[in-house]
Design an enzyme around this catalytic site. Structure first.
Site, PDB file in Angstrom:
ATOM      1  N   GLY A 146       0.791  -1.151  -0.102  1.00  0.00           N
ATOM      2  CA  GLY A 146      -0.176   0.026  -0.105  1.00  0.00           C
ATOM      3  C   GLY A 146       0.659   1.403   0.216  1.00  0.00           C
ATOM      4  O   GLY A 146       0.219   2.306   0.172  1.00  0.00           O
ATOM      5  N   GLU A 171       4.362  -6.065   1.504  1.00  0.00           N
ATOM      6  CA  GLU A 171       3.716  -6.580   0.484  1.00  0.00           C
ATOM      7  C   GLU A 171       3.818  -5.710  -0.435  1.00  0.00           C
ATOM      8  O   GLU A 171       2.693  -5.296  -1.245  1.00  0.00           O
ATOM      9  CB  GLU A 171       2.353  -7.404   0.501  1.00  0.00           C
ATOM     10  CG  GLU A 171       2.622  -8.567   1.471  1.00  0.00           C
ATOM     11  CD  GLU A 171       0.883  -8.954   1.601  1.00  0.00           C
ATOM     12  OE1 GLU A 171       0.178  -8.446   1.295  1.00  0.00           O
ATOM     13  OE2 GLU A 171       0.792 -10.080   2.231  1.00  0.00           O
ATOM     14  N   GLY A 203       3.636  -3.312  -3.998  1.00  0.00           N
ATOM     15  CA  GLY A 203       3.655  -3.608  -5.413  1.00  0.00           C
ATOM     16  C   GLY A 203       3.912  -2.328  -6.137  1.00  0.00           C
ATOM     17  O   GLY A 203       5.254  -2.301  -6.748  1.00  0.00           O
ATOM     18  N   ARG A 204       2.948  -1.347  -6.062  1.00  0.00           N
ATOM     19  CA  ARG A 204       3.023  -0.015  -6.816  1.00  0.00           C
ATOM     20  C   ARG A 204       4.462   0.672  -6.576  1.00  0.00           C
ATOM     21  O   ARG A 204       5.014   1.025  -7.501  1.00  0.00           O
ATOM     22  CB  ARG A 204       1.896   0.627  -6.179  1.00  0.00           C
ATOM     23  CG  ARG A 204       1.822   2.153  -6.939  1.00  0.00           C
ATOM     24  CD  ARG A 204       0.852   2.860  -6.015  1.00  0.00           C
ATOM     25  NE  ARG A 204      -0.156   2.162  -5.834  1.00  0.00           N
ATOM     26  CZ  ARG A 204      -1.536   2.221  -6.555  1.00  0.00           C
ATOM     27  NH1 ARG A 204      -1.346   2.974  -7.769  1.00  0.00           N
ATOM     28  NH2 ARG A 204      -2.486   1.767  -6.205  1.00  0.00           N
ATOM     29  N   ARG A 254      -6.115   3.257 -15.312  1.00  0.00           N
ATOM     30  CA  ARG A 254      -6.155   3.885 -14.054  1.00  0.00           C
ATOM     31  C   ARG A 254      -6.833   5.272 -13.890  1.00  0.00           C
ATOM     32  O   ARG A 254      -7.406   5.265 -12.890  1.00  0.00           O
ATOM     33  CB  ARG A 254      -4.679   3.790 -13.299  1.00  0.00           C
ATOM     34  CG  ARG A 254      -4.101   2.446 -13.555  1.00  0.00           C
ATOM     35  CD  ARG A 254      -2.638   2.219 -12.866  1.00  0.00           C
ATOM     36  NE  ARG A 254      -2.637   2.707 -11.326  1.00  0.00           N
ATOM     37  CZ  ARG A 254      -2.312   3.780 -10.736  1.00  0.00           C
ATOM     38  NH1 ARG A 254      -1.602   4.581 -11.517  1.00  0.00           N
ATOM     39  NH2 ARG A 254      -2.600   4.010  -9.618  1.00  0.00           N
ATOM     40  N   CYS A 285     -14.203   4.854 -27.815  1.00  0.00           N
ATOM     41  CA  CYS A 285     -15.623   5.507 -27.945  1.00  0.00           C
ATOM     42  C   CYS A 285     -15.846   5.365 -26.641  1.00  0.00           C
ATOM     43  O   CYS A 285     -17.227   4.955 -26.274  1.00  0.00           O
ATOM     44  CB  CYS A 285     -16.438   4.943 -29.017  1.00  0.00           C
ATOM     45  SG  CYS A 285     -17.987   5.686 -29.184  1.00  0.00           S
ATOM     46  N   GLU A 286     -15.434   6.078 -25.649  1.00  0.00           N
ATOM     47  CA  GLU A 286     -15.838   6.203 -23.961  1.00  0.00           C
ATOM     48  C   GLU A 286     -15.429   7.678 -23.819  1.00  0.00           C
ATOM     49  O   GLU A 286     -14.327   8.020 -23.830  1.00  0.00           O
ATOM     50  CB  GLU A 286     -15.457   5.438 -23.104  1.00  0.00           C
ATOM     51  CG  GLU A 286     -15.569   3.544 -23.735  1.00  0.00           C
ATOM     52  CD  GLU A 286     -16.808   3.022 -23.201  1.00  0.00           C
ATOM     53  OE1 GLU A 286     -17.413   3.706 -22.209  1.00  0.00           O
ATOM     54  OE2 GLU A 286     -17.021   2.074 -23.740  1.00  0.00           O
ATOM     55  N   TYR A 305      -0.206  -1.648 -12.159  1.00  0.00           N
ATOM     56  CA  TYR A 305      -1.509  -1.919 -12.695  1.00  0.00           C
ATOM     57  C   TYR A 305      -1.695  -1.227 -13.907  1.00  0.00           C
ATOM     58  O   TYR A 305      -2.820  -0.453 -14.113  1.00  0.00           O
ATOM     59  CB  TYR A 305      -2.062  -1.260 -11.535  1.00  0.00           C
ATOM     60  CG  TYR A 305      -1.942  -1.848 -10.095  1.00  0.00           C
ATOM     61  CD1 TYR A 305      -2.416  -3.156  -9.611  1.00  0.00           C
ATOM     62  CD2 TYR A 305      -1.370  -1.023  -9.122  1.00  0.00           C
ATOM     63  CE1 TYR A 305      -2.076  -3.712  -8.400  1.00  0.00           C
ATOM     64  CE2 TYR A 305      -0.870  -1.601  -7.954  1.00  0.00           C
ATOM     65  CZ  TYR A 305      -1.318  -2.786  -7.523  1.00  0.00           C
ATOM     66  OH  TYR A 305      -0.926  -3.545  -6.327  1.00  0.00           O
TER      67      TYR A 305
HETATM   68  C1  LIG Z   1      -3.190  -8.106  -0.077  1.00  0.00           C
HETATM   69  C2  LIG Z   1      -2.558  -7.111  -0.950  1.00  0.00           C
HETATM   70  N1  LIG Z   1      -1.281  -6.953  -0.775  1.00  0.00           N
HETATM   71  C3  LIG Z   1      -0.387  -6.196  -1.530  1.00  0.00           C
HETATM   72  C4  LIG Z   1      -0.866  -5.432  -2.400  1.00  0.00           C
HETATM   73  C5  LIG Z   1      -0.053  -4.100  -2.976  1.00  0.00           C
HETATM   74  O1  LIG Z   1      -0.529  -3.046  -2.856  1.00  0.00           O
HETATM   75  P1  LIG Z   1       0.175  -1.776  -3.170  1.00  0.00           P
HETATM   76  O2  LIG Z   1       0.557  -2.043  -4.943  1.00  0.00           O
HETATM   77  O3  LIG Z   1      -0.281  -0.671  -3.150  1.00  0.00           O
HETATM   78  O4  LIG Z   1       1.729  -1.820  -2.666  1.00  0.00           O
HETATM   79  C6  LIG Z   1      -2.277  -5.448  -2.696  1.00  0.00           C
HETATM   80  C7  LIG Z   1      -3.046  -4.344  -3.701  1.00  0.00           C
HETATM   81  O5  LIG Z   1      -4.155  -4.488  -3.869  1.00  0.00           O
HETATM   82  C8  LIG Z   1      -3.019  -6.221  -1.830  1.00  0.00           C
HETATM   83  O6  LIG Z   1      -4.379  -6.561  -2.084  1.00  0.00           O
END
Ligand SMILES: Cc1ncc(COP(=O)(O)O)c(C=O)c1O
Length: 414
Positions: free
Chosen positions: A240, A274, A276-277, A313, A343-344, A372
């Protein structure tokens, strides 16, 4: 810092490699990723948590290109997966089974069975019923499955409502007030090893306080469980961490760690995160050619060959992506909407953006698109999904070729 920077002639490059050349050779739209930036971002998280035993489990949903998965597994990352497909892709990309956690609010039986067979580090179980399903799958396989319970701490991530997951009315996890009761139940299920606690409260979080509060809640729960003699091994605070936006600085891995570590230090547990982004987002850009520049009722529209099927996004949850011309900026700055050809009316990348004059055939870079972006792409309007390119060691290679018409129809033609 590696990534998207202008060279001495004012042309935007990726780690010094010409984006214009990539677009000419590979075509547009094309996603471009900086391997060096991904490495730098991963290492920043790894360093920030060095004070505690930890594992950075990259959230593969953000970008599951196999070359990026291989890069991250080679750096020592773990993986956070949310489907059987991501599990298989992670295993095949070199993530060891005992560095993989399996999240997701609804897991299919065959996905659970695949996780059990692989012997993953933990299922992040989302409900009482899911505990029973994992137990049944493990029993059928003659194995013990390791589980963490995903708790919902009812904390406002202060992010966009569509990417906030930690409020009690959200579908995610189990009410933290019921957690101990469910842990006792899980302990009675013979094929489960109860090894962790987990929460994930949302994405693109810029305020560290909700993350710190989550860490405090998880730490307090873990202490209560340890007192009850649960043999916990991991505490997983989810992902997150928000990245910089034009009007926000982003939350650095160091500031994130500084916010959450005070609650976690001293616990006899391995800390899992965890992100990701924050690992791949700033490392990627979507390159797109300008098809047309038109005026409607005094408003300027820059029409690009990328559409919402390539990057959804902005209309999906109001994401703001900086957009720059790849060539040296020219002319006076004016305001325009940057839109796709679909076309949106929701097919836009930016509205009322102040940008230097652009012309037909100019190449634009939609920045911070590494997370994403391609992962959410579709074939809407029968549009082939974009190619992907990885820039590494002073050169670039296509890590996913552009789809063809035949690729799209293959599953329909039998
Ligand atoms: C369970 C879980 N972990 C980690 C993430 C990664 O989130 P982020 O990309 O914001 O770090 C997500 C994203 O939805 C998630 O659902």
């Amino acid at each position: 810092m590696p990534g998207f920077v202008r060279d001495s002639e004012g042309e935007l490059t990726c780690d010094g490699v010409s984006l214009e050349r990539m677009a000419r050779e590979v075509g547009t739209p094309v996603y471009v990723y900086s391997a060096a930036r991904i490495r730098e971002r991963y290492e920043a998280f790894d360093r920030a948590f060095a004070a505690v035993p930890h594992l950075v489990c990259y959230a593969t949903k953000a970008n599951s290109n196999l070359s990026i998965l291989k890069l991250l597994s080679s750096l020592g990352a773990g993986a956070d997966v949310v489907s059987g497909g991501e599990l298989r892709a992670s295993l095949e990309s070199g993530f060891p089974h005992d560095r993989i956690v399996f999240s997701g609010v609804g897991k299919r039986e065959e996905e659970i069975a695949a996780g059990v067979a692989a012997g993953i580090l933990a299922f992040n179980a989302e409900s009482e019923r899911e505990l029973e399903k994992i137990d049944a799958a493990a029993g059928a396989a003659g194995k013990k499955a390791r589980i963490a319970l995903r708790v919902n701490p009812d904390i406002d991530a202060k992010s966009h409502p569509y990417i906030s997951t930690g409020l009690k009315h959200n579908k995610f996890g189990v009410d933290i007030g019921r957690a101990e009761e469910l842990y006792e139940k899980a302990r009675r299920l013979r094929n489960l090893a109860v090894t962790g606690v987990q929460a994930h409260i949302g994405s693109q979080i810029l305020d560290p306080e909700p993350l710190a509060e989550t860490a405090r809640e998880l730490a307090a729960l873990a202490r209560r469980l340890l007192d009850r003699r649960f043999a916990l091994e991991t505490l997983d605070i989810g992902g997150g961490v928000g990245i910089a936006e034009p009007e926000n600085e982003g939350l650095s891995p160091q500031d994130y760690a500084a916010a959450v570590l005070p609650a976690l230090e001293g616990l006899p547990l391995r800390i899992l995160i965890e992100p990701g982004r924050a690992i791949v987002g700033p490392a990627g850009a979507l390159l797109t050619r300008v098809l047309d520049v038109k005026q409607n009722a005094g408003k300027t529209f820059v029409v690009t060959d990328a559409g919402m099927n390539d990057l959804i996004r902005p209309p999906l949850y109001g994401a703001i992506h900086p957009i720059e011309s790849v060539g040296p900026p020219r002319g006076q700055s004016s305001t325009a909407d940057v839109v796709g050809p679909i076309c949106e009316t929701s097919d836009f990348f930016a509205r009322d953006l102040a940008m230097p004059a652009v012309q037909e055939n100019d190449l634009l870079a939609i920045l911070d698109a590494g997370a994403y972006g391609f992962a959410m792409a579709s074939n809407y309007n029968f549009r082939p999904r974009a190619a992907e390119v990885l820039v590494e060691d002073g050169g670039f290679r296509v890590v996913r070729r552009r789809e063809t018409f035949e690729d799209i129809v293959r599953t329909e033609r039998g």
